[in-house]
Design a protein around this motif. Structure first.
Motif, PDB file in Angstrom:
ATOM      1  N   ILE A 132      27.786  85.494  18.671  1.00 36.69           N
ATOM      2  CA  ILE A 132      27.109  84.332  18.494  1.00 36.69           C
ATOM      3  C   ILE A 132      26.060  84.163  19.459  1.00 36.69           C
ATOM      4  O   ILE A 132      26.062  84.348  20.671  1.00 36.69           O
ATOM      5  CB  ILE A 132      27.909  82.942  18.738  1.00 36.69           C
ATOM      6  N   SER A 163      29.176  84.351  26.123  1.00 36.60           N
ATOM      7  CA  SER A 163      27.961  83.911  25.382  1.00 36.60           C
ATOM      8  C   SER A 163      26.725  83.216  25.970  1.00 36.60           C
ATOM      9  O   SER A 163      25.476  83.496  26.195  1.00 36.60           O
ATOM     10  CB  SER A 163      28.032  83.603  24.009  1.00 36.60           C
ATOM     11  N   ASN A 218      20.212  74.170  27.981  1.00 41.54           N
ATOM     12  CA  ASN A 218      19.638  75.620  27.806  1.00 41.54           C
ATOM     13  C   ASN A 218      19.015  76.037  29.215  1.00 41.54           C
ATOM     14  O   ASN A 218      17.655  75.904  29.242  1.00 41.54           O
ATOM     15  CB  ASN A 218      18.715  75.722  26.477  1.00 41.54           C
ATOM     16  N   ASP A 255      33.309  85.366  18.964  1.00 37.94           N
ATOM     17  CA  ASP A 255      32.503  84.654  19.634  1.00 37.94           C
ATOM     18  C   ASP A 255      31.389  85.186  20.348  1.00 37.94           C
ATOM     19  O   ASP A 255      30.227  84.677  20.839  1.00 37.94           O
ATOM     20  CB  ASP A 255      33.332  83.873  20.617  1.00 37.94           C
ATOM     21  N   LYS A 292      23.181  83.016  22.179  1.00 32.61           N
ATOM     22  CA  LYS A 292      23.188  82.142  23.227  1.00 32.61           C
ATOM     23  C   LYS A 292      22.960  80.794  22.974  1.00 32.61           C
ATOM     24  O   LYS A 292      23.677  80.010  23.471  1.00 32.61           O
ATOM     25  CB  LYS A 292      22.314  82.817  24.495  1.00 32.61           C
ATOM     26  N   GLU A 293      21.756  80.560  22.419  1.00 29.96           N
ATOM     27  CA  GLU A 293      21.186  79.244  22.029  1.00 29.96           C
ATOM     28  C   GLU A 293      22.140  78.217  21.025  1.00 29.96           C
ATOM     29  O   GLU A 293      22.730  77.112  21.384  1.00 29.96           O
ATOM     30  CB  GLU A 293      19.921  78.913  21.337  1.00 29.96           C
ATOM     31  N   LYS A 294      22.827  79.197  20.283  1.00 30.62           N
ATOM     32  CA  LYS A 294      24.059  78.469  19.187  1.00 30.62           C
ATOM     33  C   LYS A 294      25.086  78.150  20.003  1.00 30.62           C
ATOM     34  O   LYS A 294      25.723  77.327  19.904  1.00 30.62           O
ATOM     35  CB  LYS A 294      24.120  79.558  17.977  1.00 30.62           C
ATOM     36  N   ALA A 295      25.571  79.028  20.818  1.00 25.48           N
ATOM     37  CA  ALA A 295      26.896  78.892  21.516  1.00 25.48           C
ATOM     38  C   ALA A 295      26.441  77.651  22.698  1.00 25.48           C
ATOM     39  O   ALA A 295      27.735  76.956  22.648  1.00 25.48           O
ATOM     40  CB  ALA A 295      27.183  80.104  22.298  1.00 25.48           C
ATOM     41  N   ARG A 296      25.369  77.486  23.019  1.00 26.22           N
ATOM     42  CA  ARG A 296      25.338  76.604  24.181  1.00 26.22           C
ATOM     43  C   ARG A 296      25.222  75.249  23.256  1.00 26.22           C
ATOM     44  O   ARG A 296      25.694  74.220  23.863  1.00 26.22           O
ATOM     45  CB  ARG A 296      24.094  76.666  24.625  1.00 26.22           C
ATOM     46  N   GLU A 297      24.719  75.156  22.153  1.00 25.75           N
ATOM     47  CA  GLU A 297      24.700  73.963  21.254  1.00 25.75           C
ATOM     48  C   GLU A 297      26.024  73.652  20.782  1.00 25.75           C
ATOM     49  O   GLU A 297      26.484  72.357  20.850  1.00 25.75           O
ATOM     50  CB  GLU A 297      23.920  74.545  19.908  1.00 25.75           C
ATOM     51  N   MET A 298      26.924  74.589  20.655  1.00 37.66           N
ATOM     52  CA  MET A 298      28.371  74.324  20.263  1.00 37.66           C
ATOM     53  C   MET A 298      29.210  73.790  21.418  1.00 37.66           C
ATOM     54  O   MET A 298      30.069  72.693  21.040  1.00 37.66           O
ATOM     55  CB  MET A 298      29.040  75.645  19.828  1.00 37.66           C
TER      56      MET A 298
END
Length: 350
Positions: free
Chosen positions: A171, A248, A184, A168, A173-179
């Motif tokens: 991953i 992340s 942001n 994890d 940061k932007e992708k993890a926040r999206e998940m």
């Protein structure tokens, strides 16, 4: 090959055992796990072929009568495990400290089975101090622990971090926040280790109200009662099992300084404020992070040194710096691989 592993009671002992189990399992080992039916291991699964849980408790802090009964149960359990060892003939045993691992350690001594131990904290548990006299190799998380063990048997390896956390952390940061479905913007993660912290949770709630421009993620834990109304900028979990994702997405972390949490934050490379648990045995949580503070790589504050305004100022100062990754170089890579490689080296000598 077959290995017997013990370590539980709390996440600090359980999760390193989990990580080494993952590594051993990937190399084709059969894993027999030993713990207590009152600990985290009774609720969490780990990569094992068989799991044995016993009704044991610690001895320290009890009145003499209860201490006697606890010690009797620990010794009785040791004899039970010794019988299992004689039947199954493991290649070696590895213990991760705490009372939950003492019976396996004693059983390995009784049966003369090769014993290895891992010490998570800066100041060793009484279990590991005892077992270290009989262990072939002693693996430690922090340099500070070396003075408690025989130098020739001791190796600095760091503490194993679960593969799921490592995955994890990779991953973006932007992708993890999206998940996670979060904004942001600058984010502060607050948690109190596997047990949570009422004090840190209360402070986080009040600071979040005063800093609406900052996003807070709070893990309250089992002892904190979630308020009916939360600040709009605070995301609350009573428990979260993918800590790597939370690291992340975070820009700053506020945490207790248990060994596992400390090393996960090191591995994530996150700037942090550590607030040692004031009742930790021998104040080991303070010494887990004192060396980092001395290098200027984190902030350490006692509980009684913090209030809402002080915490707010620390967050502002640290987020303004915008420093990331500095402490990452102090995390040893792949501790579980290092540990297993050294164990196999020792076993192959015999």
């Amino acid at each position: 090959m077959k290995v017997f592993i013990a370590g539980g009671g709390t996440g600090g002992h359980f999760y390193p055992a989990y990580s080494v189990s993952e590594e051993l399992k990937s190399r084709g080992f059969q894993i027999y796990y030993f713990g207590t039916n009152k600990g985290i291991e009774a609720k969490q699964e780990l990569p094992s072929d068989k799991k044995f849980l016993f009704p044991i408790t610690g001895v320290r802090g009890k009145n003499p009568l209860r201490a006697f009964f606890s010690a009797s149960k620990l010794f009785k359990t040791s004899l039970q495990i010794a019988k299992i060892i004689k039947k199954e003939s493991p290649n070696f045993c590895i213990c991760f400290g705490g009372y939950a691992s003492l019976p396996l350690g004693i059983a390995s001594i009784i049966t003369r089975t090769p014993l290895f131990i891992h010490e998570q904290n800066s100041i060793p548990s009484y279990t590991n101090r005892l077992l270290s006299k009989f262990a072939i190799k002693i693996f430690i998380t922090f340099e500070y622990s070396k003075k408690y063990f025989p130098e020739e048997k001791t190796l600095l390896t760091g503490i194993p971090v679960r593969n799921s956390i490592i995955d994890d952390l990779s991953i973006p940061k932007e992708k993890a926040r999206e998940m996670l479905g979060i904004d942001n913007r600058l984010t502060v993660l607050v948690f109190g280790g596997s047990q949570g912290s009422v004090k840190l949770s209360e402070l986080a709630l009040e600071v979040a109200k005063k800093m609406p421009e900052i996003q807070f993620i709070l893990i309250g834990g089992k002892h904190f009662k979630k308020p009916e109304k939360l600040p709009e900028n605070l995301i609350y979990y009573s428990y979260f099992n993918r800590m790597g994702l939370l690291y992340s997405v975070s820009d700053f972390v506020i945490s207790r300084s248990g060994a596992s949490s400390t090393y996960e934050i090191l591995t994530a490379g996150k700037p942090a404020l550590f607030v040692p648990f004031p009742y930790a045995v021998s104040d080991h949580q303070y010494y887990n992070v004192k060396w980092l503070e001395e290098k200027g790589l984190c902030i350490v504050k006692r509980e009684d040194e913090l209030d809402v305004e002080r915490l707010k100022n620390i967050i502002i100062n640290e987020l303004t710096k915008g420093e990331q990754e500095k402490i990452k170089k102090f995390a040893i890579k792949n501790p579980q691989k290092v540990i297993v490689d050294r164990i196999l080296d020792e076993i192959n000598k015999k």
